[in-house]
Design an enzyme around this catalytic site. Structure first.
Site, PDB file in Angstrom:
ATOM      1  N   CYS A  94       0.827  -1.209   0.000  1.00  0.00           N
ATOM      2  CA  CYS A  94       0.000   0.000   0.000  1.00  0.00           C
ATOM      3  C   CYS A  94       0.864   1.263   0.000  1.00  0.00           C
ATOM      4  O   CYS A  94       1.543   1.553  -0.962  1.00  0.00           O
ATOM      5  CB  CYS A  94      -0.981  -0.051   1.160  1.00  0.00           C
ATOM      6  SG  CYS A  94      -2.447   0.990   0.930  1.00  0.00           S
ATOM      7  N   HIS A 191      -3.613  -6.094   1.517  1.00  0.00           N
ATOM      8  CA  HIS A 191      -3.446  -6.296   2.961  1.00  0.00           C
ATOM      9  C   HIS A 191      -3.948  -7.706   3.283  1.00  0.00           C
ATOM     10  O   HIS A 191      -4.088  -8.538   2.407  1.00  0.00           O
ATOM     11  CB  HIS A 191      -4.244  -5.255   3.744  1.00  0.00           C
ATOM     12  CG  HIS A 191      -3.774  -3.847   3.555  1.00  0.00           C
ATOM     13  ND1 HIS A 191      -2.635  -3.346   4.145  1.00  0.00           N
ATOM     14  CD2 HIS A 191      -4.293  -2.822   2.833  1.00  0.00           C
ATOM     15  CE1 HIS A 191      -2.475  -2.073   3.812  1.00  0.00           C
ATOM     16  NE2 HIS A 191      -3.468  -1.729   3.009  1.00  0.00           N
TER      17      HIS A 191
END
Length: 236
Positions: A94, A191
């Site tokens: 991310c 994630h």
């Protein structure tokens, strides 16, 4: 393979640590030890010098302010650049993934990244939140990517990198591709934490970091069940 400890560094946990990304370090260490590989895990905060002699570096997600500060300090420190130059493995998620590129967008402005991957990130029309699945580049020899994304950015790849995966569910980089890789560097928006849902990806990183051509299999029954449940949940 060397009998020395495998050294895994988690970069700036005080700035970049969201959505359980610390789990990636725990999973790598557990999967290494499950094969009898000794492991040293090291957490380097943003006020500490980054060692450049570790085998594998992890960068997690974070909010705009911490992301911009992390980029500034990593560029000033230079340790990660030296580590990459000597062949160390990097896995970034991310905000950490965006940091690897030439620029990213935070706090309403564009900031310079680490220029370790040929990509740049800006803002998308809407936040990407939800399941993220994709078919991984066949050259990596991995099963489909499974994860969870929560980001406002869009990432544009240059010719110097390849997409990690082609999106089947979710947004990833731009609704078509997800993540990027070159050499021993991999970035993703996944994630979950990513390596809990993608144990084969964890093992790929371990093979790169140790130089092992083969790692004995582990019992991934529980993870296989989780992956199947998530794939069924997003099936049309």
């Amino acid at each position: 393979m060397s009998t020395e400890d495998l050294r895994i560094v988690w970069i700036y946990p005080d700035l970049l640590s969201t959505y359980g990304d610390r789990g990636n370090m725990l999973i790598l260490a557990a999967r290494a030890r499950g094969r009898g590989i000794p492991v040293e895990t090291i957490e380097i905060r943003s006020d500490q010098a980054l060692p450049d002699s570790a085998d594998l570096y992890l960068i997690g997600g974070g909010e705009d302010g911490p992301q911009a500060l992390a980029a500034q300090r990593l560029n000033a420190d230079g340790g990660l650049h030296r580590a990459v130059a000597r062949g160390s493995v990097v896995f970034a998620v991310c905000a950490g993934y965006q940091l690897l590129g030439t620029s990213f967008f935070a706090k309403g402005s564009s900031y310079p990244g680490l220029s370790l991957l040929d990509l740049q990130s800006d803002r998308g029309p809407a936040r990407a939140v939800g399941e993220l699945h994709g078919v991984i580049d066949p050259r990596l020899g991995l099963p489909p990517l499974s994860g969870f994304e929560n980001h406002g950015g869009r990432t544009h790849l240059g010719p110097g990198v390849s997409p990690l995966a082609q999106v089947t569910t979710g947004i990833g980089n731009d609704g078509t591709s997800e993540g990027a890789w070159r050499g021993n560097l991999i970035g993703t928006y996944s994630h979950g934490p990513a390596l809990s849902r993608n144990p084969a990806l964890a093992d790929l990183l371990l093979r790169w970091a140790t130089g092992a051509g083969y790692l004995p299999p582990l019992d991934d029954t529980w993870t296989d069940r989780l992956r199947h449940e998530r794939q069924v949940a997003v099936a049309p």
